[in-house]
Design a protein around this motif. Structure first.
Motif, PDB file in Angstrom:
ATOM      1  N   SER A   1      52.878  45.951  89.120  1.00 58.13           N
ATOM      2  CA  SER A   1      52.869  46.977  88.077  1.00 58.13           C
ATOM      3  C   SER A   1      51.459  47.566  88.001  1.00 58.13           C
ATOM      4  O   SER A   1      50.501  46.968  88.505  1.00 58.13           O
ATOM      5  N   PRO A   2      51.305  48.756  87.376  1.00 55.80           N
ATOM      6  CA  PRO A   2      49.981  49.391  87.304  1.00 55.80           C
ATOM      7  C   PRO A   2      48.890  48.496  86.715  1.00 55.80           C
ATOM      8  O   PRO A   2      47.760  48.471  87.217  1.00 55.80           O
TER       9      PRO A   2
ATOM     10  N   ASP B   1      45.782  52.950  80.958  1.00 55.63           N
ATOM     11  CA  ASP B   1      47.053  52.333  81.357  1.00 55.63           C
ATOM     12  C   ASP B   1      47.695  51.613  80.176  1.00 55.63           C
ATOM     13  O   ASP B   1      48.904  51.731  79.939  1.00 55.63           O
TER      14      ASP B   1
ATOM     15  N   HIS C   1      57.994  56.822  78.959  1.00 58.94           N
ATOM     16  CA  HIS C   1      57.440  57.716  79.989  1.00 58.94           C
ATOM     17  C   HIS C   1      56.488  56.981  80.937  1.00 58.94           C
ATOM     18  O   HIS C   1      55.944  57.593  81.858  1.00 58.94           O
ATOM     19  N   TYR C   2      56.307  55.673  80.701  1.00 57.31           N
ATOM     20  CA  TYR C   2      55.327  54.895  81.473  1.00 57.31           C
ATOM     21  C   TYR C   2      55.555  54.940  82.988  1.00 57.31           C
ATOM     22  O   TYR C   2      54.598  55.164  83.745  1.00 57.31           O
ATOM     23  N   PRO C   3      56.794  54.762  83.479  1.00 57.57           N
ATOM     24  CA  PRO C   3      57.007  54.784  84.945  1.00 57.57           C
ATOM     25  C   PRO C   3      56.594  56.106  85.596  1.00 57.57           C
ATOM     26  O   PRO C   3      56.181  56.131  86.752  1.00 57.57           O
ATOM     27  N   VAL C   4      56.717  57.213  84.854  1.00 62.43           N
ATOM     28  CA  VAL C   4      56.355  58.527  85.400  1.00 62.43           C
ATOM     29  C   VAL C   4      54.856  58.776  85.274  1.00 62.43           C
ATOM     30  O   VAL C   4      54.191  59.183  86.236  1.00 62.43           O
TER      31      VAL C   4
ATOM     32  N   SER D   1      52.832  56.283  87.684  1.00 60.50           N
ATOM     33  CA  SER D   1      53.500  56.027  88.964  1.00 60.50           C
ATOM     34  C   SER D   1      52.489  55.483  89.971  1.00 60.50           C
ATOM     35  O   SER D   1      51.270  55.519  89.741  1.00 60.50           O
ATOM     36  N   HIS D   2      52.997  55.001  91.105  1.00 61.81           N
ATOM     37  CA  HIS D   2      52.112  54.433  92.139  1.00 61.81           C
ATOM     38  C   HIS D   2      51.114  55.481  92.636  1.00 61.81           C
ATOM     39  O   HIS D   2      49.939  55.164  92.868  1.00 61.81           O
ATOM     40  N   LYS D   3      51.578  56.717  92.766  1.00 65.24           N
ATOM     41  CA  LYS D   3      50.708  57.807  93.225  1.00 65.24           C
ATOM     42  C   LYS D   3      49.578  58.057  92.225  1.00 65.24           C
ATOM     43  O   LYS D   3      48.415  58.244  92.611  1.00 65.24           O
ATOM     44  N   VAL D   4      49.912  58.060  90.935  1.00 64.40           N
ATOM     45  CA  VAL D   4      48.904  58.267  89.875  1.00 64.40           C
ATOM     46  C   VAL D   4      47.879  57.141  89.897  1.00 64.40           C
ATOM     47  O   VAL D   4      46.670  57.379  89.779  1.00 64.40           O
ATOM     48  N   CYS D   5      48.360  55.898  90.058  1.00 62.89           N
ATOM     49  CA  CYS D   5      47.458  54.733  90.106  1.00 62.89           C
ATOM     50  C   CYS D   5      46.481  54.830  91.275  1.00 62.89           C
ATOM     51  O   CYS D   5      45.281  54.553  91.126  1.00 62.89           O
TER      52      CYS D   5
END
Length: 317
Positions: free
Chosen positions: A61-62, A125, A135-138, A141-145
């Motif tokens: 997870s982030p 985060d 809205h946390y998953p969006v 997201s992995h790209k944002v992290c």
């Protein structure tokens, strides 16, 4: 032959002498062993945390991504200073060449600057997780992290590329003795025989900016987190929210407090002894404390660790 002697003399003169913490101790050998043990503990603790987060699917997870990045940073952070310091003590050498000093300074400043921004990213985060859970998953997201992590590393390296060349370009015609155990910018600047007041002012403003932006993000995030927690009806929800934030806040206070002392307090508050004690705290002790803070106070990490121990036990028996 004369030319060779001149080169040898010049090389010797261009070397710095690291006075270090061992010269201040009544029992340098014991202190050396203690620091080496702490170094091994930091490598082990952070290494185990990185591997757990990488291999356990429940920790993908982030929040744990940022913790693994922080652990990687701590491994690099302590490796920049301690191995050189311990080897020098064992070998009876306390010299460091100008290029080695510059490299050590660059790595240290880059890692410290990156950690400022990583702690801010971790606060953001937690803000998104607690204030906007749907809205946390969006939003995270992995790209944002990956973008946030890349940005943190980039901003830290900008700090390193700015401060290191300018510091090392000053003429050093005073004593070559650095009253420190590594090439920290303020300690090296004290050896310069030219007027460094303008550079020190610019460095101060740079450090204020480097601290102000992350501190603003962290303060704003926790302000809204506290408001959200206050509005929660569930006592269990409040407890969980506080638990996830308390570990991060502990690390923030430890790291930022030491950094503010080093780079933001006027020179009248500084002495070489105090500076070394504070630097020992946030370059040697903090990398050991971080994995303990994030693992011992985290049920998911402890659960993953227990699973590994149980798996190893079942394989042996």
């Amino acid at each position: 032959m004369k030319n060779m002697n001149w080169i040898a003399n010049y090389t010797e003169q261009s070397d710095f002498i690291l006075v270090g913490i061992f010269s201040q101790s009544n029992h340098p050998a014991l202190l050396c062993v203690v620091i080496f043990v702490i170094f091994l503990m930091a490598l082990t603790g952070n290494g185990v945390l990185i591997l757990l987060i990488h291999f356990d699917a429940h920790l993908h997870s982030p929040m744990y991504f940022f913790i693994s990045q922080l652990s990687l940073m701590d491994v690099m952070y302590i490796s920049v200073t301690v191995p050189k310091m311990v080897i020098d003590q064992v070998m009876g050498i306390n010299k460091i060449s100008a290029p080695e000093c510059g490299i050590q300074m660059f790595l240290y400043v880059t890692l410290a600057g990156s950690e400022f921004f990583f702690l801010a990213a971790m606060a953001y985060d937690r803000y998104v997780a607690i204030c906007y859970p749907l809205h946390y998953p969006v939003l995270m997201s992995h790209k944002v992290c990956l973008l946030l992590a890349s940005g943190c590393w980039f901003l830290g390296s900008v700090d390193g590329f700015m401060l290191t060349p300018i510091t090392m370009m000053f003429p050093f015609c005073k004593s070559r003795e650095i009253h420190h155990f590594f090439c920290e910018v303020p300690a090296v600047m004290k050896l310069s025989c030219s007027d460094t007041s303008l550079y020190e002012t610019l460095m101060y403003l740079c450090c204020v900016l480097m601290l102000l932006i992350p501190v603003t993000v962290i303060s704003s995030s926790y302000f809204f987190i506290l408001l959200t927690i206050h509005r929660m009806n569930s006592a269990e929800g409040r407890k969980k929210a506080f638990a996830t934030c308390s570990s991060h806040m502990t690390v923030v206070i430890l790291f930022y407090g030491a950094a503010m002392y080093t780079y933001m307090l006027p020179n009248s508050y500084h002495t070489p002894e105090k500076d070394m004690v504070v630097s020992v705290f946030y370059t040697i002790l903090t990398p050991v404390l971080n994995p303990l803070i994030y693992s011992l106070r985290n049920k998911d990490v402890m659960g993953a660790l227990k699973k590994v121990f149980l798996l190893q036990y079942s394989m042996i028996h």
